[in-house]
Every structure is written in structure tokens, then in C-alpha cells.
Scaffold this active site. Structure first.
Site, mmCIF file in Angstrom:
data_model
loop_
_atom_site.group_PDB
_atom_site.id
_atom_site.type_symbol
_atom_site.label_atom_id
_atom_site.label_comp_id
_atom_site.label_asym_id
_atom_site.label_seq_id
_atom_site.Cartn_x
_atom_site.Cartn_y
_atom_site.Cartn_z
ATOM 1 N N GLU A 295 -9.779 -12.167 -5.900
ATOM 2 C CA GLU A 295 -8.577 -12.066 -5.084
ATOM 3 C C GLU A 295 -8.159 -13.388 -4.451
ATOM 4 O O GLU A 295 -6.967 -13.608 -4.219
ATOM 5 C CB GLU A 295 -8.767 -11.000 -3.998
ATOM 6 N N ALA B 156 -11.114 -7.319 -0.583
ATOM 7 C CA ALA B 156 -11.923 -6.102 -0.610
ATOM 8 C C ALA B 156 -11.794 -5.436 -1.972
ATOM 9 O O ALA B 156 -10.854 -5.699 -2.728
ATOM 10 C CB ALA B 156 -11.474 -5.144 0.493
ATOM 11 N N GLU C 26 -1.282 -5.887 -7.172
ATOM 12 C CA GLU C 26 -1.832 -7.224 -6.934
ATOM 13 C C GLU C 26 -0.925 -8.334 -7.483
ATOM 14 O O GLU C 26 -1.037 -9.485 -7.069
ATOM 15 C CB GLU C 26 -3.225 -7.328 -7.549
ATOM 16 N N ARG D 218 0.860 -1.187 0.000
ATOM 17 C CA ARG D 218 0.000 0.000 0.000
ATOM 18 C C ARG D 218 0.892 1.231 0.000
ATOM 19 O O ARG D 218 1.504 1.570 1.006
ATOM 20 C CB ARG D 218 -0.941 -0.017 1.207
#
Length: 211
Positions: free
Chosen positions: A104, A83, A151, A71
Site C-alpha cells: 500500500e 491495513a 485502491e 469505503r
């Protein structure tokens, strides 16, 4: 001592003017000139966000599906629960949550409940998140979702709920949805039980949708 209902309530103060100095791919920044109770007019800047969903997915061994992802704003790799954003205004949040769990973690679930609805940072962003509890897990069919950007470096794991709770309380886990999700799960179990949780398509005033 008087009885008081502890419940958030809608309210909107007068806005004299509004502008959008920045528009990004998914979010924007808005500046409102808001009339305060004393009559003064004050500028308030905040991020306008489409809303999100998150999923605390539990397997039969009481392990949660978690992922570790970089992040950039906080310069950390955070352990999180699956999420993602609501793709379009009015999207059914359950459908969005099922999509995110598939994309995910490549997992599907049979039993869905609402754990909690939260505003992540109401002092500076209007993001609303609905956090679901998903149980009855099984591997999803079909090809894996093709990942990109942050990702592509994502790690997946299944971690016992008790270990996640310890990590939260020790200050080792910081993701908002993970923290709220696992602590809400513990609170629900200690209270009326998981079967008393709201149904998966319970109304969500922060992001209204059609079931």
C-alpha cells in the site's frame, strides 16, 4: 472496594445449533442459537472474519504514513493507516503487516512493535485486528504493487501525528485502526515509552500463529 483485575477473559456459552446463511469471498455470516444465562435460547447473527493487521508507520519527522480510500458501506473517503486481511489461517501477523506496508505504501521498516490488539465490532463481527508500530522507514525496492478497484483511487500522504490526534478528537477522522493506533501511540509515549511496547511477534490469542 475490592481489587478487580481489568482484563478480558475467554468464555463460551452453549450453542444449540449453528448455520451459515451467507458465504462471501473473504467473510461469511453465521447464525448461532445461544443459550442465555436464564436458559432462553436466542439467535445471534454475526460476520465471520479472518482477522486483519494494520500499521502505524512513523518517519523521522514524526509523520505517519496514511492513505485515503473510498469505503462503500459508509459512503465516505476515509483517511486510514495501511491495513489488510490475514491471507491464510495461522499466518504470522508481522509478515502480513510487512506485506501490507509494502503493497500500500511501498515502504519497509526496521523496527516493529505491537501497539494494540482490538476487536473492531464484537457485537456483530468476530474480526480481530493487530495494530503495529513501525519505525526506521525506507523506500522499498522493486516494482510497485499493482492496485485495482477502490485502491486504484487511493491517495498517499505523510501527516504529523499531532495533526492526526487533533483530527480524531475533532470528529474528523473515523477509521478504527487509525484512531486506535494514533491514540495508543500517544498513550504509550506518556506512559512507559515506546521501548516498553510488546515485541512484534508477541502472542495473539485471538488469531494464534507460529513465529
Amino acid at each position: 472496594m475490592t481489587d478487580q483485575v481489568i482484563k478480558d477473559a475467554p468464555e463460551e456459552w452453549e450453542i444449540r445449533s449453528s448455520s451459515t446463511p451467507f458465504t462471501g469471498k473473504k467473510t461469511s455470516v453465521r447464525t448461532d442459537e445461544v443459550v442465555m444465562p436464564g436458559g432462553a435460547v436466542v439467535g445471534r447473527d454475526y460476520q465471520v472474519h479472518p482477522g486483519s493487521v494494520a500499521v502505524l508507520a512513523l518517519d523521522e519527522q514524526d509523520r505517519a504514513v496514511v492513505l485515503r480510500q473510498y469505503r462503500h458501506p459508509v459512503r465516505q473517503k476515509l483517511w486510514e493507516i495501511p491495513a489488510g486481511l490475514l491471507d491464510v489461517p495461522g499466518e504470522n501477523p508481522l509478515h502480513a503487516a510487512q506485506r501490507e506496508l509494502y503493497e500500500e505504501a511501498h515502504v519497509k521498516a526496521e523496527d516493529w512493535r505491537v501497539l494494540a490488539d482490538v476487536y473492531t465490532t464484537p457485537g456483530g463481527c468476530d474480526e480481530a485486528v493487530r495494530i503495529f508500530l513501525a519505525r526506521g522507514l525506507s523506500d522499498a525496492e522493486g516494482d510497485r504493487f499493482e492496485v485495482e478497484d477502490e485502491e486504484s483511487d487511493m491517495e498517499l500522504a505523510r501527516v504529523p501525528v499531532a495533526d492526526l490526534v487533533r483530527g480524531v478528537l475533532a470528529g474528523e477522522l473515523h477509521n478504527n485502526c487509525l484512531v486506535v493506533g494514533v491514540l495508543s501511540l500517544v498513550a504509550a509515549r506518556a506512559g512507559d515509552g515506546l521501548e516498553a511496547l510488546r515485541p512484534a511477534e508477541a502472542p495473539w490469542p485471538a488469531r494464534p500463529f507460529e513465529a
